[in-house]
Design an enzyme around this catalytic site. Structure first.
Site, PDB file in Angstrom:
ATOM      1  N   ASP B  24       5.931   3.421  15.397  1.00 30.59           N
ATOM      2  CA  ASP B  24       4.522   2.642  15.294  1.00 30.59           C
ATOM      3  C   ASP B  24       4.331   1.755  16.346  1.00 30.59           C
ATOM      4  O   ASP B  24       5.005   1.204  16.844  1.00 30.59           O
ATOM      5  CB  ASP B  24       4.882   1.636  14.127  1.00 30.59           C
ATOM      6  CG  ASP B  24       4.751   2.329  12.674  1.00 30.59           C
ATOM      7  OD1 ASP B  24       4.493   3.569  12.579  1.00 30.59           O
ATOM      8  OD2 ASP B  24       4.749   1.548  11.655  1.00 30.59           O
ATOM      9  N   LYS B  81      -2.684   6.531  10.459  1.00 28.87           N
ATOM     10  CA  LYS B  81      -2.728   6.386   8.998  1.00 28.87           C
ATOM     11  C   LYS B  81      -4.022   6.297   8.281  1.00 28.87           C
ATOM     12  O   LYS B  81      -5.015   5.781   8.753  1.00 28.87           O
ATOM     13  CB  LYS B  81      -1.920   5.126   8.592  1.00 28.87           C
ATOM     14  CG  LYS B  81      -0.355   5.182   8.893  1.00 28.87           C
ATOM     15  CD  LYS B  81       0.311   3.983   8.476  1.00 28.87           C
ATOM     16  CE  LYS B  81       1.824   3.884   8.985  1.00 28.87           C
ATOM     17  NZ  LYS B  81       2.681   4.842   8.145  1.00 28.87           N
ATOM     18  N   GLY B 153       8.885  -1.949   6.716  1.00 29.50           N
ATOM     19  CA  GLY B 153       8.737  -3.254   6.977  1.00 29.50           C
ATOM     20  C   GLY B 153       9.907  -4.157   6.483  1.00 29.50           C
ATOM     21  O   GLY B 153       9.696  -5.507   6.445  1.00 29.50           O
ATOM     22  N   GLY B 214      12.526   1.248   7.109  1.00 32.24           N
ATOM     23  CA  GLY B 214      13.758   0.529   7.111  1.00 32.24           C
ATOM     24  C   GLY B 214      14.667   0.693   8.297  1.00 32.24           C
ATOM     25  O   GLY B 214      15.885  -0.120   8.377  1.00 32.24           O
ATOM     26  N   GLY B 235       9.001   2.107  12.157  1.00 37.42           N
ATOM     27  CA  GLY B 235       7.873   1.133  12.157  1.00 37.42           C
ATOM     28  C   GLY B 235       7.976  -0.379  12.866  1.00 37.42           C
ATOM     29  O   GLY B 235       7.949  -0.349  13.966  1.00 37.42           O
ATOM     30  N   SER B 236       8.449  -1.082  11.937  1.00 35.86           N
ATOM     31  CA  SER B 236       8.481  -2.309  12.505  1.00 35.86           C
ATOM     32  C   SER B 236       9.746  -2.502  13.505  1.00 35.86           C
ATOM     33  O   SER B 236       9.893  -3.686  14.325  1.00 35.86           O
ATOM     34  CB  SER B 236       8.435  -3.495  11.402  1.00 35.86           C
ATOM     35  OG  SER B 236       7.618  -3.142  10.493  1.00 35.86           O
TER      36      SER B 236
END
Lengths: 251, 294
Positions: B24, B81, B153, B214, B235-236
């Site tokens: 991301d 997205k 997240g 995760g 992602g994060s």
């Protein structure tokens, strides 16, 4: 597109006909869900079966990308397959496949693992090598320099321009080959010793220099194993040659 | 004859992403860092899931200008997205020529009944799933790649593990059934029978299966590969950590060498702080993103 004769396809129909997705994907197989790839010689297929000789061992660069499909196809043809991630995996290979994937990711991986020099040495020693898509890029002058070609990356465009097409490949018997081009490169420049085997829109998409073969498409995603047979034929020739040389020296 | 946008071409790109990490990113600079670290693709979005959680409100498709700038900055595939069911956002992303569209539960759903008819698009789609039935329904709608959802997240791997084990376990269970039992299984999974038959015969999904939601460490990525993921979305986990370039490279390395604990150990050394995390078990029902989509 469209002007060049391309057309969007109704994937729904295609998927139904193919019984959903012609691609062997997914992490299925052995206990941990993966196919056991480093299986030894198998008696069926083209490689080494006829005269009871040991099947060849082909390395498949497995840093990232479509390596499993190549391994499946080589298995089917009777070759032993070794996944190559570190230089030690290159020991005692009869041939090497550099698969498709992301060329930037693969370049960084080759650098990180110190694989560039050992692969160059393999190429210089005459070990047959097949590079497909990103693998073609890895073989070019600006990367491993194993072939006297210069690749134009993503030359056909972004994913929207990815396509499949029937192409004539010189040196392959039978009907045209179904080439699957995914964000594919083409060969922008090549030296005199490079033989161009196929073209799309006037751009070279398959080439051969000695026993190093580069294709911009993915035949490993189809059922057509003729490109892999080309590699294994080169491997057989080379093994035959070194056996003859060995016998000559010994006797 | 030249055919574009066939299912082979759509799922073929996912084949080429295998063994890779999709990261991301929210700016061209982050996209460049991801590419230089060895990402196989980037997911262009406005806010990473951790920030979407913190900020609340409606999360939508990103600004096309930002997506275009990221496309300019890197040569690896760029994904983006769209909200679940928001086919116009998907049309916009197709017009921008993104390489893959993620119909994502991380954004606020636009339709509480219908997912996007993904067959209508030339650009391939990846969709999230928490179990086999959900994965097969998305494939039936035209998805060319599946990712387990996890809980985006959070930096908590537990939901990713749950979903991957669920999907893979249900695939194994299908393989044990007789042909005559597959129709009832399809009904139970609320999935198209032809896809169920295909999965039972092959012992795997007909498309590539990644995992998401995760992953915060190299060991998390290696764990998911060992559980059967064919690649990972982060992602994060990267850009919310203390040293994104270092962590990004480490996660790429661990994803390649997941079978070699000494390499995962080496990749895990001295990375600095992981992202600030949330324990999934302590989230309320309403805070769980994985429940979006059906």
């Amino acid at each position: 597109m469209g002007a060049d004769g391309s057309r969007p396809t109704d994937s729904r129909t295609e998927m139904r006909e193919a019984g959903i997705g012609p691609i062997g994907s997914g992490a299925a197989g052995a206990a941990d869900g993966r196919e056991a790839l480093a299986i030894g010689p198998i008696g069926s297929g083209v490689a080494g079966a006829a005269d009871g000789r040991e099947a060849p061992t082909i390395g498949v660069l497995a840093l990232q990308g479509g390596f499993a499909a190549h391994a499946r196809m080589l298995h089917r043809l009777g070759a032993g397959v070794v996944e190559v991630r570190v230089p030690a995996d290159l020991q005692a290979l009869d041939g090497l496949v550099i698969p498709g994937g992301e060329s930037t990711t693969m370049t960084l991986g080759i650098e990180r693992e110190g694989l560039a020099e050992p692969i160059r040495r393999l190429a210089q020693a005459g070990t047959p090598i097949l590079g497909s898509c990103a693998g073609l890029i890895m073989l070019d002058r600006e990367h491993l320099g194993a072939m006297d070609i210069l690749a134009a990356r993503n030359a056909f465009g972004r994913q929207l321009r990815s396509f499949e097409a029937d192409i004539e490949v010189r040196g392959l018997d039978g009907p045209p080959l179904r080439g699957i081009f995914i964000r594919a490169p083409w060969i922008a420049e090549h030296g005199d010793t490079v033989e161009i085997l196929a073209e799309v829109d006037g751009h070279p998409v398959a080439a051969r220099q000695g026993d190093i073969i580069a294709v911009a498409f993915h035949s490993e995603l189809s059922d057509d194993d003729r490109v892999h047979r080309l590699l294994l034929a080169a491997v057989d020739r080379r093994r035959e040659h070194s056996r003859a040389a060995g016998a000559g020296a010994g006797g | 004859m030249r055919d574009e946008a066939t299912f082979t071409v759509k799922s073929g790109l996912a084949e080429m992403l295998k063994g890779g990490v999709i990261m991301d990113v929210v700016t061209p600079a982050e996209a460049k860092i991801a590419e230089d670290a060895g990402a196989a693709a980037v997911m262009a979005l406005e806010r990473v899931p951790a920030d979407i959680r913190r900020d609340g409100g409606v999360a939508r498709m990103s600004d096309p200008e930002m997506i275009a700038a990221i496309q300019e900055a890197v040569s690896i595939p760029v994904m983006a997205k769209a909200r679940i069911g928001h086919f116009v956002e998907a049309q916009v992303l197709e017009a921008l020529e993104v390489d893959y569209i993620d119909e994502s539960e991380v954004l606020t759903p636009a339709d509480e009944v219908n997912h996007i008819d993904k067959w209508a698009f030339k650009v391939p789609f990846v969709c999230g799933a928490t179990n086999l039935g959900e994965a097969l329904r998305r494939i039936g709608e035209g998805a060319a790649m599946i990712r387990s959802k996890g809980e985006a997240g959070t930096g908590d791997i537990v939901e990713a593990v749950r979903h991957m084990r669920q999907i893979r376990g249900e695939i194994r269970a299908l393989g044990a059934l007789e042909e005559a039992e597959l129709a009832a299984a399809a009904k139970r999974h609320q999935a198209p029978l032809d896809v169920v038959r295909k999965v039972a015969a092959d012992g795997r999904l007909p498309v590539v299966l990644f995992c998401a939601g995760g992953i915060a460490t190299p060991a998390d990525a290696a764990l998911m590969m060992a559980l059967g993921a064919e690649g990972v979305f982060v992602g994060s986990g990267i850009f919310k950590s203390s040293d994104p370039p270092l962590r990004a490279r480490a996660i790429v390395e661990a994803t390649t060498h997941w079978q070699d604990p000494s390499r995962v150990a080496a990749a895990s050394r001295g990375l600095g702080g992981a992202m600030e995390s949330l324990e999934s078990a302590k989230l309320t029902e309403a805070q769980l993103l994985a429940q979006r989509g059906w």
